[in-house]
Design an enzyme around this catalytic site. Structure first.
Site, PDB file in Angstrom:
ATOM      1  N   HIS A  56     -32.808  57.395 -26.171  1.00 14.48           N
ATOM      2  CA  HIS A  56     -32.914  57.549 -24.714  1.00 14.48           C
ATOM      3  C   HIS A  56     -33.927  58.643 -24.395  1.00 14.48           C
ATOM      4  CE1 HIS A  56     -29.968  60.647 -25.690  1.00 14.48           C
ATOM      5  NE2 HIS A  56     -29.998  61.131 -24.463  1.00 14.48           N
ATOM      6  N   HIS A  58     -33.986  61.639 -22.770  1.00 12.76           N
ATOM      7  CA  HIS A  58     -33.798  63.083 -22.545  1.00 12.76           C
ATOM      8  C   HIS A  58     -34.694  63.900 -23.479  1.00 12.76           C
ATOM      9  CE1 HIS A  58     -29.658  62.425 -20.470  1.00 12.76           C
ATOM     10  NE2 HIS A  58     -30.667  62.417 -19.613  1.00 12.76           N
ATOM     11  N   ASP A  60     -34.421  66.572 -25.123  1.00 10.68           N
ATOM     12  CA  ASP A  60     -33.911  67.084 -26.402  1.00 10.68           C
ATOM     13  C   ASP A  60     -33.846  65.981 -27.465  1.00 10.68           C
ATOM     14  OD1 ASP A  60     -31.752  66.121 -24.684  1.00 10.68           O
ATOM     15  OD2 ASP A  60     -30.367  66.792 -26.242  1.00 10.68           O
ATOM     16  N   HIS A  61     -34.294  64.771 -27.104  1.00  8.61           N
ATOM     17  CA  HIS A  61     -34.352  63.663 -28.067  1.00  8.61           C
ATOM     18  C   HIS A  61     -35.776  63.154 -28.301  1.00  8.61           C
ATOM     19  CE1 HIS A  61     -29.890  63.026 -28.092  1.00  8.61           C
ATOM     20  NE2 HIS A  61     -30.044  63.775 -27.024  1.00  8.61           N
ATOM     21  N   HIS A 114     -24.498  57.046 -20.345  1.00  3.66           N
ATOM     22  CA  HIS A 114     -25.069  58.404 -20.347  1.00  3.66           C
ATOM     23  C   HIS A 114     -26.400  58.357 -19.592  1.00  3.66           C
ATOM     24  CE1 HIS A 114     -26.252  62.343 -21.888  1.00  3.66           C
ATOM     25  NE2 HIS A 114     -27.329  61.828 -22.435  1.00  3.66           N
ATOM     26  N   ASP A 133     -26.566  59.841 -27.376  1.00  6.33           N
ATOM     27  CA  ASP A 133     -25.567  60.605 -26.623  1.00  6.33           C
ATOM     28  C   ASP A 133     -24.539  59.687 -25.961  1.00  6.33           C
ATOM     29  OD1 ASP A 133     -26.946  62.829 -27.372  1.00  6.33           O
ATOM     30  OD2 ASP A 133     -27.671  63.355 -25.372  1.00  6.33           O
ATOM     31  N   HIS A 171     -25.436  65.116 -31.045  1.00  5.26           N
ATOM     32  CA  HIS A 171     -25.103  66.549 -30.944  1.00  5.26           C
ATOM     33  C   HIS A 171     -23.884  66.921 -31.772  1.00  5.26           C
ATOM     34  CE1 HIS A 171     -27.733  67.502 -27.431  1.00  5.26           C
ATOM     35  NE2 HIS A 171     -27.572  66.208 -27.170  1.00  5.26           N
TER      36      HIS A 171
END
Ligand code: ZN
Ligand code: FE
Length: 253
Positions: A56, A58, A60-61, A114, A133, A171
């Site tokens: 996805h 985001h 942080d990915h 999410h 996530d 995570h």
């Protein structure tokens, strides 16, 4: 043959996953939120990155995508629903598409909830699912862009994978998820046992990942929203309402 997945911790509490196709020269990374730890992990093994999978959009990915593409010329595979946020991918995927990397085969599963475009990558032979996530050990992601019926449907599809499937999530949230799970499902003996095992792993500085679909089915409250006991405790009468109540309670737990 079971996929040999290496865990690369990144940023605050993200996990990036790295593996090599034993039948070719392909080397794959999933959700590189940061390029530096991935470059170190590759250098340690003398590997050259060939493919990047994104679950996805985001940051942080995906923050490591561009530098890794620039450095290795890796091919990027990303959710079609995230074309806007992840431009220039070599392949876009949504539901039930096949991704072939060397001799490895993945099936995509659209898992909105999410985020809208979120996909999971499932390898049946490799006995692994990269869930981003959507599904965490003993938890699930926050519902940023989806609805409870959507999210419950996504989790139900992941729950239906073979019990031996190892779950690689985005995570290390397991201990905080365990506290909530024990709060809403205190009489679940399998959960009590697993939570203690997770405590010990974290005390030893080890990741709690991967879990398995079988273990999540038995202990993750968000996969158990159709359980009459959890519905009784949340004062709800169906799985979607129970899931929604659990998700809402967890947001402020
Ligand atoms: Zn996310
Ligand atoms: Fe994340």
């Amino acid at each position: 043959m079971t996929l040999d997945v290496h865990i690369v911790p990144a940023l605050q509490d993200n996990y990036v996953y790295l593996f090599r196709d034993p039948g070719s020269d392909a080397v794959v990374v999933v959700d590189p939120g940061d390029a530096a730890p991935v470059e170190r992990a590759l250098a340690e093994r003398g590997w050259k990155l060939t493919h990047i999978l994104n679950t996805h959009h985001h940051v942080d990915h995906i923050e490591g995508d561009a530098p890794l593409v620039a450095k290795y010329g890796a091919k990027l595979i990303a959710p079609r629903g995230n074309r806007g946020e992840i431009p220039g991918a070599d392949q876009y995927v949504d539901d039930l598409e096949r991704v072939t990397i060397g001799t490895l085969q993945f099936q995509t599963i659209a898992v909105p909830g999410h985020t809208r475009g979120h996909v999971a990558f499932f390898s049946e032979r490799g006995e692994a699912v990269f869930a981003g996530d959507t599904l965490f050990a003993l938890g699930c992601g926050r519902m940023f862009e989806g609805t409870p019926p959507q999210f419950w449907d996504s989790l139900s599809r992941l729950r239906a994978l073979p019990a031996s499937t190892r779950v690689y999530c985005g995570h290390e949230y397991t201990l905080s998820n365990a506290r909530f799970a024990l709060h809403v499902d205190p009489d679940n003996a399998a959960l009590v046992k697993r939570a203690a095992e997770f405590e010990a792993l974290r005390e030893a500085g080890k990741p709690t990942i991967p879990s398995t679909i079988g273990d999540e089915r038995a202990t993750n409250p968000f996969l158990r929203a159709d359980d009459p006991e959890l519905q009784r405790r949340t004062g709800t009468a169906d799985a979607v309402a129970c899931f929604a109540a659990l998700r809402k309670q967890k947001d402020s737990f």
